[in-house]
Design a protein around this motif. Structure first.
Motif, PDB file in Angstrom:
ATOM      1  N   GLY A 153      -8.806  -1.411  -4.259  1.00 20.75           N
ATOM      2  CA  GLY A 153      -7.778  -1.175  -3.254  1.00 20.75           C
ATOM      3  C   GLY A 153      -7.611  -2.341  -2.311  1.00 20.75           C
ATOM      4  N   ARG A 154      -8.644  -3.164  -2.195  1.00 23.30           N
ATOM      5  CA  ARG A 154      -8.515  -4.386  -1.390  1.00 23.30           C
ATOM      6  C   ARG A 154      -8.114  -5.585  -2.248  1.00 23.30           C
ATOM      7  N   GLU A 179      -6.444  -5.766  -4.983  1.00 23.34           N
ATOM      8  CA  GLU A 179      -5.077  -5.722  -5.520  1.00 23.34           C
ATOM      9  C   GLU A 179      -4.095  -6.547  -4.687  1.00 23.34           C
ATOM     10  N   HIS A 180      -4.339  -6.611  -3.371  1.00 21.33           N
ATOM     11  CA  HIS A 180      -3.402  -7.324  -2.483  1.00 21.33           C
ATOM     12  C   HIS A 180      -3.649  -8.826  -2.474  1.00 21.33           C
ATOM     13  N   GLU A 224       0.823  -1.202   0.000  1.00 27.53           N
ATOM     14  CA  GLU A 224       0.000   0.000   0.000  1.00 27.53           C
ATOM     15  C   GLU A 224       0.862   1.258   0.000  1.00 27.53           C
TER      16      GLU A 224
HETATM   17 MN   LIG Z   1      -4.682  -1.335  -1.450  1.00 28.30          MN
END
Ligand SMILES: [Mn+2]
Ligand SMILES: [Mn+2]
Ligand SMILES: [Mn+2]
Ligand SMILES: [Mn+2]
Lengths: 224, 224
Positions: free
Chosen positions: A104-105, A107-108, A12
């Motif tokens: 954003g979640r 992607e990890h 991040e």
């Molecule tokens: Mn993220």
DNA sequence: TAAAATATTTAGGTATACCTTAATTATAGC
DNA sequence: GCTATAATTAAGGTATACCTAAATATTTTA
């Protein structure tokens, strides 16, 4: 062993530093902390850890810069983020102001294999739904300018919305200010901090701060 | 404040307990620890924490059972997991032996909104690609039996592979033992721990342990 | 150039989720 | 019924990623 943290947290940080680098290089710690929603002290700690891992260089009182290794890792994350945004909007039909947070979640939680299949299914898209470039794809070389820098009477086409804040995107979506939209500046009032724009047959007034987030290129049928 | 941990770790525990509950109820700690790949001591710690949060009940020397709240949370996770598996195989074209691991990460990064869009896009599927039921969808009431329990000469149709281990799935995929496949037990040798099966025009020999993971129902054209 | 304002660093602390070693059970085989 | 085996709990420790308060350092500005 200076290597391979690769936790969601470090991913991040790298991705946020990468994005902020367009606006300010090196990235001031205060800006980074604010974007991540953490205290400057915590950001400082993490940044020094990233520096030890040689993902960034850090100059106190100046800011953070990605190293080559850091940039590569960041580009992987941003690429996955923007591929997900495309899938979520184009295929699953989520609203464009929701997908940044979702991606954003996701992607990890994305492997190389999944990234390849995503890109292939989407036919190697070159931008996210907000017009921002997907690393690893050829970028159309753009003479892009911020909408806030246009003078009265100038025309252009929306290329991208740089800041993907949900409230801003929702408002821009309703105003028709989406990538591809043709517009003309009706009245620029820098002193008043405001801008009037015609989008199609609609008239829209927006703050300079908002207009600064909108990148525009040459209008249809006018090469750069 | 006994409430709402909802970290990826607790989500993972609840989902694994949910899955193992089909085989053994209550779920022995040793089995849970093994499935999660952690020490029994750590599993014990976490389980007592989950019990404090009233997501499970824990009886030492017996095992763990989900409470109603725990079951609900677990079903959300398993639902998201299996919806992802469907998208990854049916839409993005990942191999069926890879999607369990991928979905195991994506499930924790999935919002209610995304879950709804996934289910809608996939048209409310009732099973994952391995044939296992997706909670929240009507389940076809099945007189399912383990393949290992069939006698020589019995015929059936593969409904599901319960254990989604990648190596097992890869082997079964090559043997044609996928949901929908029609089969006949050619020779059952419980004493030898092995089973010979005809799948289409192919003959396959498999260990009882593997056959125990395959659920079969009535063959085509034969109602239960 | 000396304060004042900012930014950084140090120090110490929290929560989560793991671990190992050692002590204490309870269960099951004989 | 006793004891060996296995399971559980206690105790203490690690790493990550946050936090606040206090001390220091740097930059700004008057
Ligand atoms: Mn993220
Ligand atoms: Mn975007
Ligand atoms: Mn999982
Ligand atoms: Mn499955």
């Amino acid at each position: 062993m200076t290597e391979q943290a690769a936790t969601p947290a470090t991913e991040e940080y790298l991705a946020v530093i990468y994005r902020l680098s367009r606006q300010a290089e090196p990235v001031p710690l205060a800006l980074l902390a604010e974007q991540l929603g953490i205290s400057p002290i915590s950001a400082n700690e993490m940044v020094r850890k990233l520096a030890r891992a040689e993902m960034v260089t850090y100059r106190p009182y100046e800011g953070v810069t990605l190293t080559e290794a850091g940039r590569q890792r960041a580009e992987v994350m941003v690429r996955r983020h923007r591929l997900w945004e495309r899938l979520l909007t184009d295929v699953l039909g989520l609203p464009w102001d929701a997908v940044h947070a979702e991606a954003g979640r996701l992607e990890h939680a994305t492997s190389d294999l999944l990234e390849r299949h995503l890109a292939q299914y989407l036919e190697q898209p070159s931008t996210c739904p907000h017009g921002n470039p997907i690393p690893g794809q050829p970028q159309r070389l753009e003479g892009a300018r911020a909408l806030s820098s246009l003078a009265t009477g100038e025309r252009g086409r929306v290329l991208a919305v740089v800041n993907e804040d949900a409230a801003l995107l929702r408002a821009l979506g309703q105003a028709g200010l989406v990538p591809g939209a043709e517009l003309e500046v009706v009245a620029a009032e820098p002193a008043l901090g405001s801008l009037a724009v015609r989008v199609g047959d609609r008239h829209v007034a927006l703050a300079l701060a908002a207009a600064a987030q909108i990148m525009v290129g040459a209008p249809e049928g006018q090469g750069s």
